[in-house]
Design a protein around this motif. Structure first.
Motif, short mmCIF file in Angstrom:
data_model
loop_
_atom_site.label_atom_id
_atom_site.label_comp_id
_atom_site.label_asym_id
_atom_site.label_seq_id
_atom_site.Cartn_x
_atom_site.Cartn_y
_atom_site.Cartn_z
N THR A 87 0.88 -1.06 -0.06
CA THR A 87 -0.01 -0.11 -0.21
C THR A 87 0.91 1.34 0.12
O THR A 87 1.96 1.33 0.72
N VAL A 88 0.66 2.01 -0.92
CA VAL A 88 1.43 3.40 -0.90
C VAL A 88 1.07 4.23 0.15
O VAL A 88 0.08 4.68 0.55
N ARG A 89 2.16 4.52 0.71
CA ARG A 89 2.06 5.20 2.35
C ARG A 89 2.52 6.60 2.11
O ARG A 89 1.59 7.64 2.84
N GLY A 90 3.04 6.94 1.01
CA GLY A 90 3.20 8.44 0.75
C GLY A 90 4.14 8.70 -0.58
O GLY A 90 4.77 7.66 -1.12
N ILE A 91 3.99 10.01 -1.00
CA ILE A 91 4.72 10.33 -2.11
C ILE A 91 5.03 11.90 -2.09
O ILE A 91 4.72 12.51 -1.29
N ARG A 92 6.14 12.23 -3.11
CA ARG A 92 6.47 13.29 -3.16
C ARG A 92 6.62 13.71 -4.85
O ARG A 92 7.33 12.62 -5.37
N ASN A 93 6.37 14.61 -5.67
CA ASN A 93 6.21 14.59 -6.82
C ASN A 93 6.52 16.03 -7.75
O ASN A 93 6.52 16.31 -8.77
N ASP A 94 7.00 16.80 -6.57
CA ASP A 94 7.23 18.41 -7.39
C ASP A 94 8.65 19.02 -7.14
O ASP A 94 8.80 20.16 -7.42
N MET A 95 9.69 18.05 -7.02
CA MET A 95 11.03 18.59 -6.84
C MET A 95 11.41 18.75 -8.21
O MET A 95 11.26 17.79 -9.08
N VAL A 96 12.27 19.63 -8.68
CA VAL A 96 12.95 19.82 -9.97
C VAL A 96 14.20 18.78 -9.94
O VAL A 96 14.65 18.06 -9.13
N ASP A 97 14.28 18.49 -11.42
CA ASP A 97 15.36 17.43 -11.79
C ASP A 97 16.65 18.26 -12.03
O ASP A 97 16.98 18.52 -13.23
N ILE A 98 17.37 18.44 -11.20
CA ILE A 98 18.80 19.17 -11.25
C ILE A 98 19.79 18.36 -10.36
O ILE A 98 19.60 18.17 -9.20
N LEU A 99 20.77 17.61 -11.06
CA LEU A 99 22.18 17.25 -10.13
C LEU A 99 22.55 17.99 -9.28
O LEU A 99 22.92 19.13 -9.55
N GLN A 100 22.96 17.64 -8.19
CA GLN A 100 23.37 18.39 -7.13
C GLN A 100 24.84 18.71 -8.08
O GLN A 100 25.47 17.93 -8.48
N GLY A 101 25.50 19.98 -7.53
CA GLY A 101 26.57 20.33 -8.15
C GLY A 101 26.54 20.86 -9.41
O GLY A 101 27.40 21.74 -9.84
N HIS A 102 25.45 21.29 -10.03
CA HIS A 102 25.32 21.69 -11.36
C HIS A 102 24.66 23.20 -11.15
O HIS A 102 23.87 23.34 -9.87
N ALA A 103 24.63 24.04 -11.84
CA ALA A 103 24.06 25.34 -11.71
C ALA A 103 22.68 25.17 -11.69
O ALA A 103 21.91 24.65 -12.13
N GLY A 104 22.12 25.96 -10.51
CA GLY A 104 20.74 26.04 -10.31
C GLY A 104 20.25 24.97 -9.51
O GLY A 104 19.01 24.98 -8.95
N ALA A 105 21.13 24.08 -8.95
CA ALA A 105 20.63 23.14 -8.05
C ALA A 105 20.01 23.44 -6.68
O ALA A 105 20.78 24.33 -6.11
N PRO A 106 18.93 23.12 -6.23
CA PRO A 106 18.41 23.75 -5.02
C PRO A 106 19.15 23.12 -3.77
O PRO A 106 19.59 21.98 -3.84
N ASP A 107 18.64 23.65 -2.84
CA ASP A 107 18.98 23.27 -1.43
C ASP A 107 18.09 22.05 -1.08
O ASP A 107 16.79 22.22 -0.81
#
Length: 318
Positions: A87-107
Motif C-alpha cells: 500500500t502506498v504510504r506517501g509520495i513526493r512529486n514536485d521537486m525539480v530535476d537538477i543534479l547536485q553540483g550543477h548550476a541552479g541545484a536547489p538546497d
C-alpha cells in the motif's frame, strides 16, 4: 553492457518465512543497460563496507542505488517499479530535476530523497524509492500496488549526482540490506537474501565505452553524447572508458584493431579509489592517414590480474 564481467550470483533463500521477497525496483537489464552503483553501508564507524566487504558504498548509505549509464537514457524515460506488493504510504512529486553540483541545484536539506514513493508491505516492512522525475509519480497515498507496477520514472531530483533510483528497505524503521538482511558479514551474498532472483553484483565495471576524435569532456561522457560512429582518416583515434567502483591498483587496458591488424595498446594504472572515473587513450594519424574501414576498440578493467569487465566498440574511418 558487461561482456565477460565478473559477477556474483546466488539462488538464496528468504531470510525468514515471514519476510517479504523483492524484485528489482527499476525496469532495465542489470546485465546490459543499467547497473548497481552503491550498496548499503555496513560499517557503523566513519569507514565504509558493503555486504561483500568492498567499498561500493559511502558512509551512512541506507539503500541500494540502481543506476543508468547516461543522462540520455534517463531523458528517454526508464520506469521505477514496485519491488513488492503493498500500500502506498506517501509520495513526493514536485521537486525539480537538477543534479547536485550543477548550476541552479536547489538546497535539498531534509529532502535528500527528492521525488519518491514509500510502500507499506505489512508486518513492519516498507520500501522507499528516491530521485524520481518531477511529475512522473503516477500512484497516490492509499493505492494498492502489485509487484512490478509502474510508480513513475527515474529522475534527477534530491541529493543525487547521477541518474538512478535509490531503494531503501526498512523493517520497523531500521535499515535492512536485502543482500544481507541478517548482517552476517560473510563478505559476499548471504545465504538468506530478500531477493526473489538475486541481482548481479560486480565489484566494479565499465559503464560505457566509445571512440572520439579527441579526449572528450567528462560532462559529455556522463551525458552519453561523447561517442562517435565515424572518424576522419587524417584525425586522431581516441578510445575512452567510463568505469564505476574502481580501486587503487586497478588497470584499464585500451586496444584498437584496424583493418590491417592491431594499431594501439595502452595500459592505464588507476591510482585511487573512485566511485566513477573515465580514462582515454589513443594515437595521432600517420602522415598518410589511417586505413579506411572498420576499427574495433576493446576496453578491459582488471583487478589483481582478474578481469572485472570488458567492452568492445566499433567505429568506421573514412
Amino acid at each position: 553492457m558487461r561482456a565477460g564481467a565478473l559477477i556474483l550470483i546466488t539462488l538464496a533463500a528468504p531470510a525468514a518465512a515471514r519476510d517479504p521477497l523483492f524484485g528489482l525496483p527499476i525496469d532495465c537489464d542489470l546485465s546490459d543497460t543499467c547497473y548497481i552503483q552503491q550498496f548499503v553501508d555496513h560499517d557503523p564507524s566513519a569507514g565504509v563496507t558493503d555486504f561483500a566487504c568492498g567499498s561500493l558504498t559511502y558512509d551512512g548509505h541506507k539503500g541500494t542505488d540502481f543506476a543508468l549509464p547516461s543522462l540520455a537514457m534517463q531523458a528517454q524515460g526508464v520506469n521505477v517499479i514496485a519491488a513488492a506488493p503493498g500500500t502506498v504510504r506517501g509520495i513526493r512529486n514536485d521537486m525539480v530535476d537538477i543534479l547536485q553540483g550543477h548550476a541552479g541545484a536547489p538546497d535539498v536539506s531534509s529532502k535528500e530523497c527528492g521525488n519518491g514513493v514509500v510502500i507499506d508491505h505489512g508486518n513492519g516492512w516498507e520500501t522507499q524509492y528516491c530521485h524520481m522525475a518531477q511529475g512522473s509519480v503516477i500512484v497516490r497515498s492509499g493505492d494498492q500496488v502489485a509487484m512490478g507496477q509502474v510508480l513513475g520514472q527515474v529522475g534527477l531530483s534530491g541529493q543525487t549526482q547521477f541518474p538512478h533510483v535509490h531503494l531503501s528497505v526498512r523493517h520497523n524503521g531500521e535499515v535492512v540490506d536485502p543482500f544481507d538482511p541478517n548482517d552476517e558479514a560473510t563478505c559476499g551474498p548471504s545465504d538468506t537474501t530478500l531477493w526473489i532472483d538475486e541481482p548481479p553484483t560486480p565489484a566494479g565495471g565499465l559503464i560505457s565505452t566509445g571512440f572520439a576524435p579527441n579526449v572528450p569532456d567528462y560532462a559529455d561522457i556522463k551525458a552519453g553524447t561523447a561517442g562517435v560512429v565515424e572518424l576522419d582518416k587524417y584525425g586522431n583515434i581516441v578510445l575512452w572508458g567510463f568505469s564505476f567502483g574502481v580501486q587503487s591498483g586497478d588497470e584499464m587496458t585500451f586496444e584498437i584493431i584496424g583493418p590491417s591488424g592491431p594499431i594501439f595498446e595502452h595500459v592505464e594504472a588507476l591510482t585511487r579509489d573512485q566511485a566513477m572515473v573515465f580514462r582515454a587513450s589513443g594515437k595521432r594519424a600517420p602522415a598518410s592517414g589511417w586505413d579506411t574501414g572498420d576499427y574495433a576498440g576493446m576496453v578491459t578493467l582488471q583487478r589483481d590480474g582478474t578481469e572485472l569487465d570488458r567492452q568492445v566498440i566499433n567505429v568506421t574511418v573514412r
